[in-house]
Every structure is written in C-alpha cells, then in structure tokens.
Design an enzyme around this catalytic site. Structure first.
Site, PDB file in Angstrom:
ATOM      1  CG  PHE A  93      -2.231   1.201   1.291  1.00 37.56           C
ATOM      2  CD1 PHE A  93      -3.393   1.033   0.377  1.00 37.56           C
ATOM      3  CD2 PHE A  93      -2.213   2.028   2.259  1.00 37.56           C
ATOM      4  CE1 PHE A  93      -4.134   2.034   0.349  1.00 37.56           C
ATOM      5  CE2 PHE A  93      -2.984   3.352   2.050  1.00 37.56           C
ATOM      6  CZ  PHE A  93      -3.519   3.547   1.242  1.00 37.56           C
TER       7      PHE A  93
ATOM      8  CG  HIS B 218      -7.409  -6.009   3.689  1.00 35.35           C
ATOM      9  ND1 HIS B 218      -7.326  -5.588   4.650  1.00 35.35           N
ATOM     10  CD2 HIS B 218      -5.187  -5.942   3.204  1.00 35.35           C
ATOM     11  CE1 HIS B 218      -6.634  -4.321   5.249  1.00 35.35           C
ATOM     12  NE2 HIS B 218      -5.449  -4.947   4.324  1.00 35.35           N
TER      13      HIS B 218
ATOM     14  NE  ARG C 133       1.545 -16.243 -10.904  1.00 33.45           N
ATOM     15  CZ  ARG C 133       1.558 -17.165 -11.070  1.00 33.45           C
ATOM     16  NH1 ARG C 133       2.100 -18.289  -9.863  1.00 33.45           N
ATOM     17  NH2 ARG C 133       0.611 -17.692 -11.856  1.00 33.45           N
TER      18      ARG C 133
ATOM     19  CB  ILE D 261      -0.760 -14.145  -0.335  1.00 32.69           C
ATOM     20  CG1 ILE D 261       0.960 -13.755  -0.668  1.00 32.69           C
ATOM     21  CG2 ILE D 261      -1.213 -15.171  -0.633  1.00 32.69           C
ATOM     22  CD1 ILE D 261       1.717 -15.007   0.270  1.00 32.69           C
TER      23      ILE D 261
END
Ligand code: DLZ
Length: 156
Positions: free
Chosen positions: A57, A88, A127, A82
């Site tokens: 954020f 959220h 990833r 995740i």
C-alpha cells in the site's frame, strides 16, 4: 515509415526500486531478480537506489515522491500481495495498481509493476524465481524497454 522499439540496456539510467517488506521471504527474491537483471543490462551500482516500505500500500507514495524529486529516470516496484480470507486483498491490489498507473501518467516517468497478486503462497513461489520465472526480473526488462523507447522516440 517511422518505427521505434526500445532496446534493453540500462547503462547511464538512474533506477529506483521500491520494495515492500510484507511477505519478505518472497519480495526479497523479486529484489534479487531485479538486481540481477539490472546488472546484466549494464547498470552501475551507483545508479541504483532501493527504498523499502512496510507494505505494498505504501509503494505508490514512495514512487510518487521519487518521481517528483526527479531522483531517478525510472522506477521498478516490487511487492507480494497474497489473498487471505477477507476482501482486504482486492482493495489493496486495486489501489496499488491504480496508484502506480497514476504516478506513471501524472509524472511522465516509466514505472514498472513487479507486484505479485496471487491466491496462494505456492503461486507466489512460482513467480519469485522458480517455475514461472522471476517477476522482478521481468519488471526490469519492461522498464528498460520503455526507457529506451521513450529516449529513441525523443519523448523523454
Ligand atoms: C495489511 C496487509 C495485508 C493483510 N496483506 C498484505 C499483503 O499481502 N502484501 C503486502 O504487500 N501488504 C499487505 N498488507 C500491508 C499493507 O500493504 C499496508 O502496509 C498496511 O495496511 C499499512 O498501511
């Protein structure tokens, strides 16, 4: 016909990396991939600056301040979101994505999106340097190409 395509070298460009410490065991792998790519594409250590923020954020604010201060030519943003049991993840992912697009457009600077948005830790691992490559590495490639394209086309 005029045709422009950016090459992939970054020598001489100042690159800022903004990295989220949340899910650090994966975000540090993205950082390794990004640094590896920068070195391979010709970056000097002195031209790389790394800014660590608590969570994804906070990435857009740092990116905006960096761009406004004209400290760098391009910014690589790295983080790992995740999905959990609450909404959220959806709010965070949407705001971070919008925020970074806004920085790039408002400040006219290449910002590359190396933020994983995954449903599971396993998808994150894949990833961040295993089965599906390293998205930190990919983010540097995208930044390099965009920087050079703008330069080549006289748009920087
Ligand atoms: C709070 C939070 C949660 C639940 N999940 C993540 C995540 O998966 N990845 C990430 O980078 N950050 C997460 N954060 C932290 C927020 O990004 C932010 O740092 C805090 O809400 C404080 O503003």
């Amino acid at each position: 016909m005029e045709k422009y395509e950016g090459n992939l070298q970054v020598k001489g460009y100042k690159v800022g990396i903004v990295l989220s410490r949340f899910n650090q065991f994966l975000s540090e792998r993205l950082l390794e991939g990004a640094l590896d790519a920068l070195k391979k594409l010709g970056a000097d250590d002195k031209d790389i600056s790394i800014y660590k923020v608590p969570g994804s954020f906070e990435i857009p604010l740092l990116a905006k301040k960096l761009a406004k201060a004209k400290k760098v030519d391009g910014i690589v943003c790295l983080g790992v979101l995740i999905r959990g049991d609450t909404p959220h993840f959806d709010f965070l992912s949407a705001e971070v994505t919008k925020g970074l697009a806004q920085v790039a457009l408002d400040e006219g600077i290449p910002v590359s999106f190396g933020i994983l948005t995954v449903d599971t830790i396993e998808q994150g691992i894949e990833r961040a340097g295993t089965k599906s490559g390293n998205k930190g590495w990919d983010a540097v490639l995208a930044l390099a190409e965009t920087l050079n394209l703008l330069q080549e086309a006289g748009l920087r």
